[in-house]
Design a protein around this motif. Structure first.
Motif, PDB file in Angstrom:
ATOM      1  N   VAL A 267       0.841  -1.203   0.000  1.00 53.05           N
ATOM      2  CA  VAL A 267       0.000   0.000   0.000  1.00 53.05           C
ATOM      3  C   VAL A 267       0.873   1.249   0.000  1.00 53.05           C
ATOM      4  O   VAL A 267       1.976   1.245   0.545  1.00 53.05           O
TER       5      VAL A 267
ATOM      6  N   TYR B  32       0.162   5.656   0.528  1.00 54.97           N
ATOM      7  CA  TYR B  32      -0.792   6.721   0.830  1.00 54.97           C
ATOM      8  C   TYR B  32      -0.084   8.036   0.524  1.00 54.97           C
ATOM      9  O   TYR B  32       0.981   8.316   1.086  1.00 54.97           O
TER      10      TYR B  32
ATOM     11  N   GLU C  61       6.909  -5.030  14.228  1.00 55.11           N
ATOM     12  CA  GLU C  61       5.914  -5.551  13.297  1.00 55.11           C
ATOM     13  C   GLU C  61       5.826  -4.573  12.126  1.00 55.11           C
ATOM     14  O   GLU C  61       6.423  -3.489  12.168  1.00 55.11           O
ATOM     15  N   LYS C  62       5.075  -4.975  11.084  1.00 52.51           N
ATOM     16  CA  LYS C  62       4.933  -4.082   9.931  1.00 52.51           C
ATOM     17  C   LYS C  62       4.098  -2.872  10.354  1.00 52.51           C
ATOM     18  O   LYS C  62       3.034  -3.020  10.936  1.00 52.51           O
ATOM     19  N   MET C  63       4.626  -1.673  10.097  1.00 52.50           N
ATOM     20  CA  MET C  63       3.943  -0.464  10.536  1.00 52.50           C
ATOM     21  C   MET C  63       3.713   0.474   9.356  1.00 52.50           C
ATOM     22  O   MET C  63       4.531   0.553   8.454  1.00 52.50           O
ATOM     23  N   LEU C  64       2.582   1.190   9.394  1.00 48.08           N
ATOM     24  CA  LEU C  64       2.286   2.185   8.359  1.00 48.08           C
ATOM     25  C   LEU C  64       2.687   3.549   8.888  1.00 48.08           C
ATOM     26  O   LEU C  64       2.099   4.022   9.862  1.00 48.08           O
TER      27      LEU C  64
ATOM     28  N   VAL D 267       4.594  10.728   2.252  1.00 46.49           N
ATOM     29  CA  VAL D 267       3.964   9.479   1.797  1.00 46.49           C
ATOM     30  C   VAL D 267       4.030   8.426   2.902  1.00 46.49           C
ATOM     31  O   VAL D 267       5.039   8.283   3.573  1.00 46.49           O
ATOM     32  N   MET D 268       2.913   7.710   3.078  1.00 45.41           N
ATOM     33  CA  MET D 268       2.830   6.675   4.108  1.00 45.41           C
ATOM     34  C   MET D 268       2.925   5.310   3.452  1.00 45.41           C
ATOM     35  O   MET D 268       2.225   5.052   2.459  1.00 45.41           O
ATOM     36  N   GLU D 269       3.809   4.467   3.998  1.00 45.90           N
ATOM     37  CA  GLU D 269       3.993   3.118   3.460  1.00 45.90           C
ATOM     38  C   GLU D 269       4.308   2.162   4.596  1.00 45.90           C
ATOM     39  O   GLU D 269       4.733   2.592   5.661  1.00 45.90           O
ATOM     40  N   PRO D 270       4.137   0.867   4.364  1.00 41.69           N
ATOM     41  CA  PRO D 270       4.486  -0.095   5.415  1.00 41.69           C
ATOM     42  C   PRO D 270       6.008  -0.250   5.524  1.00 41.69           C
ATOM     43  O   PRO D 270       6.695  -0.304   4.499  1.00 41.69           O
TER      44      PRO D 270
END
Lengths: 180, 364
Positions: A33, A35, B4-7, B177-180
Motif C-alpha cells: 500500500v 498513501y 511488526e509491519k507499521m504504516l 507518503v505513508m507506506e508499510p
C-alpha cells in the motif's frame, strides 16, 4: 492487481481518514500500500485530498497517473478530479451535499447519501465511514471485516469510536448491496 | 526484536530509524515539509533517555550537532532546502574536523525560500561539498518506504566509519507518503567501535583537540587536505551503491533517483504494453556517484534517458559516466510540480523516437 483511489473534499470531512482506513485495511489483507496526501500552505477550510494505491505486487510510484476510483465529498472535488479518472473508472459522490453528476459517460457513478445513512445508524459524523464502506463494497477492494480492521488500525488509541464507526461502515456496505 | 509491519509517513520513518540506530541527540529548527520529523522526535527521544533541542536557528542547530559529535554521540539534524543552506558552514567545519553526524534534507522548491512542494534541486549542493573548502559529503538517496529505514542506519554507520558528516537526501513528497515498513531492533551503543578521538575529558590520558584551522608553517593544512582526500578516495572505492533493473535487450535505460525513480519505474511498467524495452538505473549514493556501473551499462544500451525533479543537475554526473558511448536525453521539472508516471512516459516515448517533443537530447 493494482488499484488507485483518490479521496477529495473539504478539510474536516474526514477525507484523509478514509484514505488511512483503506491503507490499513489493504496492509491487513497482505497487500502493498502507499498513501500520498496533498499538502499545501492552506490548512483550515481548504481542500484536502489523498491517493491510496493497493497492489499485490510492490508499488513503484505513489503518484497516480489516472485513479481507478474517485471519492468526491464535495462538488469542487468532482470538478477538479473528474478529468483525471481512468476510463471505466468509478466515481463516488456525496449526494448529501450536492446532486451534480459527472459530464463524462465513460465512468460509473454511485451517489451515496452519506449524512442521511450515518444519521440512521446513530451519528452524522460517520458520513466518511459510510462512504468508505460503500467504496470498499462497490470496488471489492476490501471485505466488510477487512474494512473494519482498517478502521481499527487507522484509529488505534481511539477505541471508543470503534463501535459507532463499525455501524457506519456496515451501513455503507448494506447501501451497495441493497441499493438503498 | 524487529518491529511488526507499521504504516508510517516518511519523516516519521527516518526519525524512528535514527532512534533505533542509536541517535540520542537531535538538534533542529522547524521548516515545512519536514516538521513531522522533529515533532516525532520531540516525544520519542524523551522515551529513550535522549535529548531533543529546537535550536534558535539552523546555524545553532548544526553547531550543536558538531558539539555533540565531538564528545562521541550519534547525533543528527534535519531540515529542508533553505534550512540546509544555512547549515552549510557547520557541515564544512565538521568535514574539516572529521566529525561524524547525519543531516537529513527533505528537499523543497528553491532557489531562495522557493515553495513547500517537493523538489530535487539540491543535488549540486549535496554532492559538491555544499560550503567552502575541498571536501565531499557522502549522500544517500532513498526512494522512500523501507529504504528510508535501511539507509538511515547506513548513514550513521558511514558517518562513524569515516568520521564524516553524511547526508540523507529525500524530498517533501517522500516525507509525507505513508507506506508499510519494518524496523530492525535497537542497536546497543556499547557494541559500536570505541571512538579514540573524542574530547570527553582527559583525566588519566593525554589531552586531545579537534579543530578545522591549520595555521602551522610546515604545510599542515596541505597535509590535512591530502589526508581528507585519501579518505574520500577510499569512500569512492568502497561505498558506491546503486540498483539496476535492465533487460538484456533494453533499447534505453532510464536514470533517476529518489521519488523521481519510483515515478519513472511506473512509467516503464506502463510502456511495457507498448513493446518499449526499457531499463532503470537508480543511483543510491549520489556522492560517490556510481560512475563505473553506469559506464558499463552504457556500453550495452544505445540510449540513456535522465529524469529529475530539477532542471538538470544529476545529468552532469550521467554525462561524466556515459560520455559519447550512448545518446543522452534529459527531462526535468522545477520544484512545485509533481509529475505523474504518464508525464514521464511521454518523455520516454519521445526519447525512444528521438523526436525531441518532450525533453531534449544532450549534446555531449
Amino acid at each position: 492487481m493494482i488499484t488507485r483511489t483518490t479521496f477529495a473534499g473539504f478539510g474536516g470531512q474526514g477525507v484523509l481518514l478514509m484514505g488511512y482506513v483503506l491503507c490499513h485495511g489493504g496492509m491487513h489483507k497482505g497487500l502493498d500500500v502507499t498513501y500520498f496526501p496533498s499538502y499545501g500552505a492552506e490548512m483550515r477550510g481548504g481542500t484536502a485530498n489523498c491517493t491510496v494505491t493497493l497492489s499485490d505486487k510492490k508499488i513503484a510510484s505513489p503518484v497516480a497517473s489516472k485513479p481507478d476510483a474517485l471519492v468526491a465529498m464535495n462538488y469542487p472535488s468532482l470538478e477538479k478530479f473528474e478529468p483525471t479518472v481512468a476510463e471505466n473508472g468509478t466515481v463516488f459522490l456525496n449526494s448529501s451535499l450536492f446532486t451534480e453528476t459527472p459530464s463524462r459517460d465513460d465512468i460509473e457513478v454511485l451517489q451515496v447519501p452519506t449524512a442521511e445513512l450515518a444519521r440512521e445508524v446513530g451519528s452524522d459524523r460517520g458520513a466518511n465511514m459510510v462512504m468508505i464502506g460503500a467504496v470498499c463494497a462497490k470496488t471489492g477492494l476490501l471485505t466488510v471485516e477487512e474494512t473494519i480492521k482498517g478502521m481499527e488500525g487507522a484509529l488505534k488509541g481511539k477505541e471508543k469510536f470503534f463501535p459507532q464507526n463499525q455501524k457506519a461502515i456496515e451501513r455503507g456496505f448494506a447501501f451497495v448491496a441493497d441499493g438503498k | 526484536m524487529p518491529s511488526e509491519k507499521m504504516l508510517m509517513i516518511g519523516s516519521h520513518v527516518v526519525a524512528e530509524a535514527a532512534v533505533r540506530a542509536g541517535c540520542r541527540y537531535y538538534f533542529g529548527y522547524p521548516i515545512t515539509p519536514q516538521n513531522e520529523l522533529p515533532e516525532y522526535l520531540s516525544a520519542r527521544l524523551l522515551e529513550v533517555g535522549g535529548t531533543f533541542i529546537q535550536g534558535e536557528s539552523e546555524v545553532s542547530s548544526i553547531n550543536m550537532v558538531l558539539g555533540a559529535s565531538a564528545v562521541g554521540a550519534r547525533t543528527m539534524t534535519s531540515s529542508s532546502s533553505p534550512g540546509v543552506s544555512l547549515k552549510q558552514e557547520g557541515i564544512s567545519y565538521m568535514a574539516g574536523m572529521e566529525l561524524p553526524g547525519v543531516i537529513i534534507n527533505m528537499m523543497r522548491g528553491g532557489p531562495g525560500l522557493g515553495n513547500i512542494a517537493p523538489s530535487a534541486a539540491d543535488y549540486f549542493q549535496a554532492t559538491r561539498g555544499g560550503a567552502h573548502g575541498d571536501y565531499r559529503t557522502p549522500v544517500l538517496a532513498p526512494a522512500g518506504g523501507q529504504e528510508l529505514v535501511d539507509l538511515t542506519f547506513v548513514a550513521f554507520d558511514l558517518a562513524d566509519k569515516y568520521r564524516t558528516p553524511v547526508m540523507l537526501l529525500g524530498d517533501g513528497l517522500m516525507g509525507q507518503v505513508m507506506e508499510p515498513v519494518i524496523f530492525p531492533d535497537f542497536i546497543d551503543l556499547k557494541d559500536l567501535p570505541e571512538k579514540d578521538w573524542i574530547v570527553d575529558g582527559c583525566e588519566g590520558r593525554e589531552p586531545r583537540a579537534l579543530f578545522s584551522m591549520f595555521l602551522g608553517q610546515q604545510g599542515e593544512l596541505y597535509q590535512h587536505n591530502l589526508h581528507l582526500q585519501e579518505k574520500y578516495d577510499k569512500i569512492t572505492a568502497e561505498e558506491m551503491r546503486w540498483e539496476t533493473n535492465c533487460p538484456d535487450d533494453a533499447e534505453m535505460v532510464v536514470v533517476a533517483y529518489g521519488t523521481a525513480a519510483r515515478i519513472a519505474e511506473s512509467a516503464i511498467e506502463e510502456l511495457e504494453a507498448e513493446d518499449l524495452r526499457l531499463g532503470l538505473f537508480r543511483p543510491i549514493t549520489l556522492w560517490p556517484f556510481p560512475k563505473p556501473a553506469l559506464r558499463e551499462l552504457s556500453k550495452k544500451v544505445p540510449k540513456v534517458a535522465v529524469f529529475e525533479f530539477s532542471l538538470g543537475q544529476m545529468v552532469e554526473d550521467v554525462i561524466f559516466s556515459v560520455g559519447e558511448r550512448a545518446e543522452i536525453y534529459f527531462h526535468g521539472l522545477p520544484g512545485g510540480i509533481i509529475p505523474t508516471p504518464a508525464d514521464v512516459a511521454d518523455f520516454l516515448r519521445s526519447a525512444a523516437k528521438g523526436d525531441g517533443k518532450v525533453g531534449r537530447r544532450i549534446d555531449v
